[in-house]
Design a protein around this motif. Structure first.
Motif, PDB file in Angstrom:
ATOM      1  N   GLY A  91      19.540  17.143  25.399  1.00 49.13           N
ATOM      2  CA  GLY A  91      19.410  18.528  25.829  1.00 49.13           C
ATOM      3  C   GLY A  91      19.569  19.546  24.723  1.00 49.13           C
ATOM      4  O   GLY A  91      19.544  20.752  24.983  1.00 49.13           O
ATOM      5  N   ARG A  92      19.679  19.067  23.491  1.00 43.32           N
ATOM      6  CA  ARG A  92      19.882  20.007  22.386  1.00 43.32           C
ATOM      7  C   ARG A  92      19.072  19.553  21.182  1.00 43.32           C
ATOM      8  O   ARG A  92      19.284  18.448  20.657  1.00 43.32           O
ATOM      9  CB  ARG A  92      21.357  20.101  22.019  1.00 43.32           C
ATOM     10  CG  ARG A  92      21.635  21.163  20.963  1.00 43.32           C
ATOM     11  CD  ARG A  92      23.105  21.268  20.663  1.00 43.32           C
ATOM     12  NE  ARG A  92      23.374  22.286  19.672  1.00 43.32           N
ATOM     13  CZ  ARG A  92      24.554  22.496  19.102  1.00 43.32           C
ATOM     14  NH1 ARG A  92      25.578  21.725  19.438  1.00 43.32           N
ATOM     15  NH2 ARG A  92      24.723  23.441  18.213  1.00 43.32           N
ATOM     16  N   ASP A  93      18.159  20.397  20.739  1.00 40.85           N
ATOM     17  CA  ASP A  93      17.289  20.094  19.605  1.00 40.85           C
ATOM     18  C   ASP A  93      17.739  20.919  18.408  1.00 40.85           C
ATOM     19  O   ASP A  93      17.535  22.141  18.379  1.00 40.85           O
ATOM     20  CB  ASP A  93      15.840  20.432  19.969  1.00 40.85           C
ATOM     21  CG  ASP A  93      14.855  20.052  18.879  1.00 40.85           C
ATOM     22  OD1 ASP A  93      15.067  19.012  18.232  1.00 40.85           O
ATOM     23  OD2 ASP A  93      13.873  20.788  18.692  1.00 40.85           O
ATOM     24  N   ASP A 130      19.657  26.192  21.618  1.00 37.10           N
ATOM     25  CA  ASP A 130      19.997  25.943  23.016  1.00 37.10           C
ATOM     26  C   ASP A 130      18.881  25.230  23.757  1.00 37.10           C
ATOM     27  O   ASP A 130      18.964  25.051  24.979  1.00 37.10           O
ATOM     28  CB  ASP A 130      20.337  27.253  23.730  1.00 37.10           C
ATOM     29  CG  ASP A 130      19.154  28.224  23.764  1.00 37.10           C
ATOM     30  OD1 ASP A 130      18.128  27.951  23.112  1.00 37.10           O
ATOM     31  OD2 ASP A 130      19.280  29.265  24.442  1.00 37.10           O
ATOM     32  N   ALA A 131      17.835  24.824  23.059  1.00 31.67           N
ATOM     33  CA  ALA A 131      16.686  24.179  23.687  1.00 31.67           C
ATOM     34  C   ALA A 131      16.727  22.669  23.473  1.00 31.67           C
ATOM     35  O   ALA A 131      17.179  22.184  22.427  1.00 31.67           O
ATOM     36  CB  ALA A 131      15.384  24.739  23.122  1.00 31.67           C
ATOM     37  N   ALA A 132      16.236  21.920  24.481  1.00 29.20           N
ATOM     38  CA  ALA A 132      16.060  20.479  24.312  1.00 29.20           C
ATOM     39  C   ALA A 132      14.809  20.186  23.502  1.00 29.20           C
ATOM     40  O   ALA A 132      14.702  19.150  22.849  1.00 29.20           O
ATOM     41  CB  ALA A 132      15.955  19.804  25.677  1.00 29.20           C
ATOM     42  N   GLY A 133      13.836  21.104  23.545  1.00 29.88           N
ATOM     43  CA  GLY A 133      12.558  20.942  22.873  1.00 29.88           C
ATOM     44  C   GLY A 133      11.589  21.964  23.420  1.00 29.88           C
ATOM     45  O   GLY A 133      11.973  23.115  23.673  1.00 29.88           O
ATOM     46  N   ALA A 134      10.346  21.550  23.648  1.00 31.62           N
ATOM     47  CA  ALA A 134       9.332  22.499  24.107  1.00 31.62           C
ATOM     48  C   ALA A 134       8.224  21.763  24.842  1.00 31.62           C
ATOM     49  O   ALA A 134       8.030  20.551  24.675  1.00 31.62           O
ATOM     50  CB  ALA A 134       8.751  23.272  22.926  1.00 31.62           C
ATOM     51  N   ILE A 135       7.496  22.527  25.667  1.00 32.99           N
ATOM     52  CA  ILE A 135       6.254  22.045  26.296  1.00 32.99           C
ATOM     53  C   ILE A 135       5.160  23.043  25.924  1.00 32.99           C
ATOM     54  O   ILE A 135       5.136  24.163  26.433  1.00 32.99           O
ATOM     55  CB  ILE A 135       6.362  21.959  27.834  1.00 32.99           C
ATOM     56  CG1 ILE A 135       7.660  21.280  28.269  1.00 32.99           C
ATOM     57  CG2 ILE A 135       5.159  21.193  28.384  1.00 32.99           C
ATOM     58  CD1 ILE A 135       7.837  21.228  29.785  1.00 32.99           C
ATOM     59  N   LEU A 184      11.883  24.369  26.319  1.00 33.65           N
ATOM     60  CA  LEU A 184      12.410  23.558  27.408  1.00 33.65           C
ATOM     61  C   LEU A 184      13.929  23.569  27.284  1.00 33.65           C
ATOM     62  O   LEU A 184      14.481  23.009  26.336  1.00 33.65           O
ATOM     63  CB  LEU A 184      11.873  22.136  27.320  1.00 33.65           C
ATOM     64  CG  LEU A 184      12.394  21.131  28.358  1.00 33.65           C
ATOM     65  CD1 LEU A 184      12.038  21.572  29.767  1.00 33.65           C
ATOM     66  CD2 LEU A 184      11.862  19.734  28.070  1.00 33.65           C
ATOM     67  N   ILE A 185      14.598  24.213  28.221  1.00 30.11           N
ATOM     68  CA  ILE A 185      16.056  24.365  28.169  1.00 30.11           C
ATOM     69  C   ILE A 185      16.657  23.650  29.369  1.00 30.11           C
ATOM     70  O   ILE A 185      16.405  24.010  30.522  1.00 30.11           O
ATOM     71  CB  ILE A 185      16.452  25.849  28.144  1.00 30.11           C
ATOM     72  CG1 ILE A 185      15.866  26.511  26.877  1.00 30.11           C
ATOM     73  CG2 ILE A 185      17.976  25.999  28.170  1.00 30.11           C
ATOM     74  CD1 ILE A 185      16.130  27.996  26.767  1.00 30.11           C
ATOM     75  N   THR A 186      17.440  22.618  29.095  1.00 29.65           N
ATOM     76  CA  THR A 186      18.064  21.811  30.140  1.00 29.65           C
ATOM     77  C   THR A 186      19.575  21.962  30.181  1.00 29.65           C
ATOM     78  O   THR A 186      20.206  21.604  31.174  1.00 29.65           O
ATOM     79  CB  THR A 186      17.747  20.327  29.932  1.00 29.65           C
ATOM     80  OG1 THR A 186      18.337  19.894  28.694  1.00 29.65           O
ATOM     81  CG2 THR A 186      16.256  20.068  29.890  1.00 29.65           C
TER      82      THR A 186
END
Length: 424
Positions: free
Chosen positions: A359-361, A365-370, A406-408
């Motif tokens: 959940g953290r890239d 604060d983002a896991a990643g992106a779409i 993408l924020i989880t």
């Protein structure tokens, strides 16, 4: 081009990613493993020492609690975003990816307990991704600040996780089998949730329960080859010149309880009813610029089909940081994918997800992106240049503009990264 399909594709990609995270649920994985590999029992009057480390540490420890009876010591070191409670345990919520004083205190406490172990005690190590940075235990003469400098240099170097942990193991009292050396003569049994592609136990959390990846000489050679050795603090240079080779003869009972492959398959199964599924066995590893060429070629060369297609990878890329922006390997990969597809447009609607299962890239604060075929147009529509963001490794800011992050939140697990390409 059917852009109205894109929201549905993005929803499907996010749903599949959530399935990947569920499959990596550390409590579920622990319970399944304990059914096959029960906890060893200490001798009469002796202790069970449980040391949990990594991003999944609290959940793994909670799964073990009902199976422990008698005298016990329980220490848990996890990242500060994980607020899960563990009754009866000492819990340290430490910094990641750069070590901090909380992690250092947790590491020192683990060292004290391990050194107190006797032959009748059993040591249960619950190991998950992130444990390497969370548990700094520098050797004598090396300060925490020096270890922080080392970690920052390694994180920005573009080295993969195995190479980074080759170095980290040589500058630690716990990594590379250090837990075994400190616990002897007590038995160590480890349950390991892998965040490393290929599941090399020596690289997961820098291998506290296995022999080291290499030697001080190999660590020095690697650092010299990358032009990093002379940038290290003098204390670490001195230590690597003089450190003896570790005793690699101590062994533990190591049980792998889950990893990236299982999570990628879970994401594929989530999509299978509606998509033609292709799981790529060759993982996305190495430099992000090379990895994005593979993902774009897959998009560009995909043939016609009567059914939407889903192509999935697992992996963990690296980024050689050259600018002062904010981002992470998944956001960098996603933004570069959008840039390649913008330069060579694809007619079919598509989306590409790249995200970390923790959940953290990076430090975001983002896991990643779409991303999709309109990502760069949205950035330009706000008067900004995507190229400038890429040049300064500022993918987080660019993807925030395009509304593609993408924020989880923290997931409480970590089995590396998942990439999902959906083509409508």
């Amino acid at each position: 081009m059917l852009p109205d399909k894109i929201p549905a594709l993005k929803g499907d990609a996010a749903r599949a990613f959530r399935a990947a995270i569920r499959r990596a649920d550390p409590a579920l994985a622990m319970r399944e493993s304990l059914g096959q590999h029960p906890l060893p029992r200490p001798a009469h009057g002796c202790r069970t020492i449980v040391l949990a480390l990594g991003k999944a540490a609290p959940a793994m420890l909670r799964a073990v609690l009902p199976r422990i009876s008698g005298p016990r010591v329980m220490i848990c070191v996890t990242h500060r975003e994980n607020q899960e409670q563990v009754p009866g345990a000492e819990v340290y919520r430490a910094g990641h990816p750069v070590p901090d004083t909380v992690g250092a205190h947790g590491a020192e406490r683990m060292r004290e307990v391990l050194k107190s172990a006797v032959a009748g005690d059993v040591v249960i190590a619950l190991i998950s991704g992130g444990g390497s940075a969370l548990l700094p235990a520098p050797p004598d003469g090396v300060s925490l600040e020096d270890k922080q400098t080392l970690n920052r240099l390694l994180l920005d170097s573009g080295l993969d996780i195995v190479a980074m942990n080759l170095v980290r193991q040589q500058v630690s009292q716990l990594k590379g089998g250090g837990m075994l050396r400190l616990a002897a003569p007590a038995l160590v049994t480890a349950y390991i949730l892998s965040d490393v592609i290929g599941d090399d136990l020596r690289a997961i959390a820098s291998g506290p329960s296995v022999a080291p990846i290499g030697t001080p000489e190999q660590a020095r050679d690697l650092l010299h080859s990358m032009g990093l050795f002379n940038r290290l603090p003098e204390s670490i240079q001195r230590h690597l010149r003089n450190a003896p080779r570790a005793n690699a003869n101590l062994t533990a009972r190591n049980h792998l309880i889950g990893g990236n492959r299982e999570s990628v398959q879970a994401a594929a199964e989530e999509l299978r009813p509606d998509y033609e599924i292709h799981v790529i066995e060759d993982p996305l590893t190495g430099d992000v610029n090379e990895a994005v060429c593979k993902t774009f070629r897959t998009l560009r060369d995909v043939g016609p089909s009567d059914k939407p297609r889903a192509i999935l990878w697992g992996g963990e890329t690296t980024v050689q940081v050259r600018g002062g922006g904010l981002g992470g390997r998944n956001q960098e990969l996603a933004l570069r994918m959008a840039a390649l597809a913008d330069a060579e447009p694809i007619a079919a609607p598509w989306v590409f997800l790249s995200a970390g299962t923790d959940g953290r890239d990076g430090p975001t604060d983002a896991a990643g992106a779409i991303v999709d075929q309109n990502t760069l147009a949205r950035i330009r529509g706000k008067g900004q240049s995507p190229t400038e963001y890429l040049d300064r490794n500022d993918s987080n800011a660019a993807l925030r503009l395009s509304e593609d992050l993408l924020i989880t939140g923290a997931t409480g697990t970590n089995v590396a990264d998942v990439q999902i390409l959906l083509i409508g």
